[in-house]
Design an enzyme around this catalytic site. Structure first.
Site, PDB file in Angstrom:
ATOM      1  N   GLU A   1       0.831  -1.211   0.000  1.00  0.00           N
ATOM      2  CA  GLU A   1       0.000   0.000   0.000  1.00  0.00           C
ATOM      3  C   GLU A   1       0.864   1.259   0.000  1.00  0.00           C
ATOM      4  OE1 GLU A   1      -3.077  -0.011  -0.534  1.00  0.00           O
ATOM      5  OE2 GLU A   1      -3.869  -1.937   0.143  1.00  0.00           O
TER       6      GLU A   1
ATOM      7  N   ASP B   1      -4.461  -9.624  -8.543  1.00  0.00           N
ATOM      8  CA  ASP B   1      -4.810  -8.630  -9.567  1.00  0.00           C
ATOM      9  C   ASP B   1      -3.659  -7.823 -10.169  1.00  0.00           C
ATOM     10  OD1 ASP B   1      -4.546  -7.427  -7.074  1.00  0.00           O
ATOM     11  OD2 ASP B   1      -6.449  -6.372  -7.092  1.00  0.00           O
TER      12      ASP B   1
ATOM     13  N   GLU C   1     -18.458  -6.038  -2.456  1.00  0.00           N
ATOM     14  CA  GLU C   1     -17.101  -6.577  -2.379  1.00  0.00           C
ATOM     15  C   GLU C   1     -17.022  -7.986  -2.961  1.00  0.00           C
ATOM     16  OE1 GLU C   1     -14.851  -4.476  -2.387  1.00  0.00           O
ATOM     17  OE2 GLU C   1     -13.713  -4.810  -0.568  1.00  0.00           O
TER      18      GLU C   1
ATOM     19  N   GLU D   1     -12.396   0.439  -9.459  1.00  0.00           N
ATOM     20  CA  GLU D   1     -12.036  -0.452 -10.567  1.00  0.00           C
ATOM     21  C   GLU D   1     -13.062  -0.466 -11.695  1.00  0.00           C
ATOM     22  OE1 GLU D   1     -11.498  -1.102  -7.447  1.00  0.00           O
ATOM     23  OE2 GLU D   1      -9.403  -1.704  -7.270  1.00  0.00           O
TER      24      GLU D   1
ATOM     25  N   THR E   1      -1.268   1.182 -10.697  1.00  0.00           N
ATOM     26  CA  THR E   1      -2.492   0.536 -10.202  1.00  0.00           C
ATOM     27  C   THR E   1      -3.294   1.485  -9.319  1.00  0.00           C
ATOM     28  OG1 THR E   1      -3.370  -1.477  -9.233  1.00  0.00           O
ATOM     29  CG2 THR E   1      -1.461  -0.525  -8.135  1.00  0.00           C
TER      30      THR E   1
HETATM   31  C1  DMJ Z   1      -6.327   0.558  -4.978  1.00  0.00           C
HETATM   32  O1  DMJ Z   1      -5.543   0.919  -3.908  1.00  0.00           O
HETATM   33  C2  DMJ Z   1      -5.505  -0.037  -6.054  1.00  0.00           C
HETATM   34  O2  DMJ Z   1      -6.221   0.027  -7.233  1.00  0.00           O
HETATM   35  C3  DMJ Z   1      -5.078  -1.445  -5.790  1.00  0.00           C
HETATM   36  O3  DMJ Z   1      -4.414  -2.055  -6.855  1.00  0.00           O
HETATM   37  C4  DMJ Z   1      -6.198  -2.319  -5.354  1.00  0.00           C
HETATM   38  N1  DMJ Z   1      -7.379  -1.652  -5.070  1.00  0.00           N
HETATM   39  C5  DMJ Z   1      -7.419  -0.354  -4.506  1.00  0.00           C
HETATM   40  C6  DMJ Z   1      -8.764   0.264  -4.762  1.00  0.00           C
HETATM   41  O4  DMJ Z   1      -9.787  -0.627  -4.783  1.00  0.00           O
END
Ligand code: DMJ
Length: 849
Positions: free
Chosen positions: A125, A272, A366, A384, A470
């Site tokens: 994160e 993912d 979710e 997303e 991401t």
């Molecule tokens: C974000 O922090 C990023 O997209 C991460 O890859 C996974 N999902 C969260 C948001 O849902």
């Protein structure tokens, strides 16, 4: 009837017509302005009520400071006391053309943010949100500075901060395998005794495989090779460890020996962005090894996991077997990635499925079942789905996707907006809110929505010169021509043969692919229009293809499955070895429908009843059951034991207080890892039962629907303990009782067997008749007598049973009701037909403190 049907058909046709209707530039501008207004509300609330805290608590209108609020488990690992939301939002300010606010935000970051806090944070994160945020902001600041109009004072300070943060994350990579630890202490690293981390042995695949974009950008911008080298090494290990038969990876891996800890494989939670970063690392760095790896994984995903429009987790070693009947919302990014790959058809199909789910539940829950019902109702404002919508619009130019975007905007305003920002939805079924607004809402959601409704010319820079991380931070694709500082770190190339197709070596692009065929996407979508049953009677799911291993006689597995009641129809005979190539595989169409999960699978309410003094059974907390572990409904007297907190409280690492815990019912906090993993560790430590306590602050039985805990996709027969779940408010009552009384005995059992309430009481059917006793019956004159008589309201078939019940409980119940009434009201009349309170029909019951 006919008229109604015609009207309905007309309305449906009209509604779907509206969705594909062209959107005028004026209409787009209105929506774009609406998005800016919403952003101002969200960002303004954060800056007003929360800054410099990491996050906004939109219901309490204050900042979330780690340590000052109840611990929520793993989600708190994003909070490093580094003004997370501000840093995550900086480059969004530039995209939205808020250049004054950007300049001010950068100044605040440089003045206020410290990166050396004694806080344990998630490496993943912190990398995607903070390192990515600092790099994205630096790239924007540099671009504005070079234009000569703004940021002339800027001297790469954000890049220096990024470098400092990179160095603070590096200790996580100090493992024998090269896979990073999941957490690091920003001040003390990992091995330092003061670090309070370093005991973890596992990490998720996405956690280890989502470093390369930020780390390589940092290396190339700063000239320090180390970062890119570490991120490449972690990717090399994941690649090496892929299952060679299926070319899939698992969800959780041991960071020391590289063994897979969880072997379920999908494209959502846990994996993912590993796939996303292979593709994007190729785009950003121009290194074809990443594309080759991506393509091999992608073929495997399309072969085993993709069952358009569904994406279902499978077992990496046995990939023809789906291990779940539900999908998680994180996989909603995947159609966007498929667009980058040029594979539009399945992207359109899956996106359409997701859109149908949002139509049914307002937001993407979710987790949702293969029949699009809610499996886990939370929605933390994840971006997303908006991300994929943006990519699909770019690739197709189909106004349908603008309408989808418009619906996202409207739902956010209608159901998530609160006076101090936007609040996560605790449960899409009830619409209740949670006191959280995650930083990705500002980093990603507003970027993708704003870009969706903007023409290229309306943006302050050319968006196609950048790639999104991401977390939607912007990195310049020009980095691909910047040589890495150290040439020696080139990643070895792939030697595995794989199928090639049109797109295998194509250059990823989100430009409109079919400009001359605007109805291209529609023809694909149309087949999925009423997938969830919204707008039309529910139709069965599309049939699904599977591959079965074939014995020489060809029919054996088919017969075997038939004997299990599954009907199979041969699709074609081509695969029966005619080409030689597919020998051993018999392609069949599974006609049996996938398992039907009832709308809201009935959850049998359980309880935690406090039975030791001073509670003596009067304190009863309603609990959720588990789908695995001991089935308490089959244990007449429930399970009794004294409670003890597990250490660590989440039970995600080795249990440190196993000695004290032995023979006790363990209390463990939800979050950080799966229920099944916690259960196994606590069972091994000698616990006799487990009460899981929700980490979502403030959750309670009144506002949250009861649910049952599920396993981790692996067989759970080895878990034999009884497991129950309490929401956090009820859990707090239990932990407070433990703190005060040290020894608290509880009973775990289904609610209907609650001690002292053996049977839900029915009206006793007793009439009270008053009569005056005969005059002169006593020295004091006439007296009032009451006589109990059996009533007439009993149903015939219940009569006999009821008669026995009356004998057993009639008096006690009568007396109890009297006592209850007389506590409050001395003059209360005893009513023999008043039933004792029993759980309401949906199983929600009173927590009696
Ligand atoms: C974000 O922090 C990023 O997209 C991460 O890859 C996974 N999902 C969260 C948001 O849902």
């Amino acid at each position: 009837m006919l008229l109604e049907a015609l009207l309905l058909a007309f309305l449906l046709g009209w509604a779907s017509g509206q969705e594909s209707q062209h959107m005028t530039p004026e209409e787009k501008t209105v929506i774009r302005n609406q998005i800016v207004e919403m952003f101002d509300h969200a960002y303004g609330s954060y800056m007003k009520y929360a800054y410099p805290a990491d996050e906004l608590m939109p219901l309490s209108c204050r900042g979330r400071v780690r340590g000052l609020e109840p611990n929520r488990g793993d989600i708190d690992d994003s909070l490093g006391k580094f003004s997370l939301t501000l840093i995550d939002t900086l480059d969004t300010l530039v995209v939205l053309n808020k250049l004054d606010e950007f300049e001010e935000g950068v100044r605040k970051t440089l003045k206020d943010v410290r990166l050396d806090n004694d806080v344990v944070v998630s490496v993943f994160e912190t990398n995607i949100r903070v390192l990515g945020g600092l790099l994205g902001a630096h790239v924007m600041a540099d671009m504005l500075r070079q234009r000569g109009e703004r940021m002339q004072w800027y001297e790469d300070e954000l890049l220096h901060m990024a470098k400092e943060l990179g160095h603070r994350l590096l200790p996580a990579f100090n493992t024998t395998s090269g896979l990073p630890y999941p957490r690091v202490n920003l001040r003390y690293g990992v091995v330092n005794p003061l670090s309070r981390t370093g005991t973890e042995s596992d990490t998720c695949t996405a956690c280890a495989g989502t470093m390369i974009l930020e780390f390589a950008a940092l290396s190339r911008l700063s000239g320090e090779a180390l970062f890119e080298e570490h991120a490449r090494k972690a990717l090399d290990v994941l690649w090496e460890k892929r299952q060679r038969g299926s070319d899939l990876v698992g969800t959780v891996i041991n960071i020391h020996n590289g063994d897979w800890v969880r072997r379920d494989s999908g494209v959502g939670a846990g994996i993912d962005s590993y796939y996303e970063y292979l593709m994007k690392a190729y785009i950003l760095l121009g290194d074809s090894v990443f594309l080759e790896r991506f393509n091999i994984h992608y073929s495997a995903i399309m072969k085993y996991i993709s069952q358009p429009p569904l994406l279902l987790n499978v077992h990496m070693h046995n990939p023809t077997v789906s291990v779940r009947t539900w999908m998680d919302s994180l996989l909603a990014f995947f159609p966007g990635l498929q667009v980058l790959r040029g594979d539009l058809k399945p992207a359109i199909e899956t996106h359409e499925m997701l859109y149908q789910v949002t139509k049914q539940h307002k937001f993407l829950p979710e987790a949702f079942t293969t029949e699009f019902r809610v499996h886990w109702g939370q929605h933390p404002l994840r971006p997303e789905f908006a991300e994929s919508t943006y990519y699909l619009y770019k690739a197709t130019g189909d106004p349908y996707y603008l309408r989808v975007g418009q619906s996202i905007v409207e739902k956010l305003n209608a159901y998530a907006r609160v006076p101090c920002g936007f609040a996560a939805v605790q449960d899409v079924r009830t619409g209740t809110h949670e006191d959280r607004m995650d930083s990705f809402f500002l980093a990603e959601m507003f970027k993708y929505l704003y870009l969706l409704f903007s023409e290229k010319s309306q943006l302050p820079f050319d968006i196609d010169d950048y790639i999104f991380t991401t977390e939607a931070h912007l990195l310049p694709v020009s980095l691909s021509t910047t040589q890495p500082p150290c040439q020696a770190n080139a990643t070895e190339s792939v030697s595995v043969a794989h199928e090639e197709d049109l797109f295998t070596y194509s250059c990823p692009s989100a430009q409109t692919l079919f400009p001359n065929n605007p109805s291209f996407a529609k023809t694909i979508r149309d087949g999925y229009k009423y997938l969830t049953g919204v707008g039309r009677a529910f139709n069965s799911l599309p049939v699904r293809e599977i591959e079965l291993p074939l014995h020489d006689d060809g029919m054996e597995p088919v017969e075997f499955l038939k004997s299990m009641g599954i009907s199979l129809t041969p699709l074609d005979q081509v695969a029966l070895g005619e080409t030689g190539e597919h020998k051993g595989v018999y392609r069949v169409k599974l006609v049996a429908e996938m398992s039907h999960v009832p709308e809201e699978e009935e959850v049998v309410p359980h309880i935690v009843q406090l039975i030791s003094p001073p509670f003596l059974g009067r304190t009863v907390l309603t609990a959720g059951p588990a789908k695995f572990g001991m089935d308490l409904t089959k244990h007449e007297h429930g399970v009794k034991g004294s409670i003890m907190k597990a250490s660590p409280y989440t039970a995600c690492g080795p249990i440190e207080n196993a000695e004290q815990l032995r023979g006790h019912i363990a209390l463990a906090l939800r979050g950080d890892c799966m229920f099944a993993g916690k259960a196994r560790r606590l069972q091994e430590a000698g616990a006799t039962g487990i009460i899981f306590i929700d980490h979502r602050e403030g959750s309670n039985i009144e506002d949250s629907p009861l649910f049952q805990m599920v396993g981790d996709g692996e067989p759970t027969a080895d878990v034999t303990l009884p497991l129950v779940f309490l929401f956090s408010r009820e859990g707090a009552l239990l932990t407070a009782a433990l703190e005060e009384h040290h020894n608290v005995d509880v009973l775990l059992l289904p609610k209907e067997r609650q001690l002292g309430h053996d049977k839900p009481e029915k009206p006793l059917g007793m009439n009270i008749k008053f009569r005056l006793a005969g005059e002169g019956g006593g020295a004091k004159g006439p007296t009032l007598e009451f006589v109990l008589e059996k009533g007439e309201m009993l149903l015939e078939e219940e009569e006999e049973e009821e008669e026995q019940d009356q004998e057993l409980v009639g008096d006690a119940t009568l007396q109890k009701n009297c006592e209850m009434a007389s506590d409050d009201d001395e003059t209360a009349v005893c009513d023999s037909s008043t039933p004792t309170p029993s759980p309401d029909s949906n199983g929600r019951a009173n927590a009696h403190p």
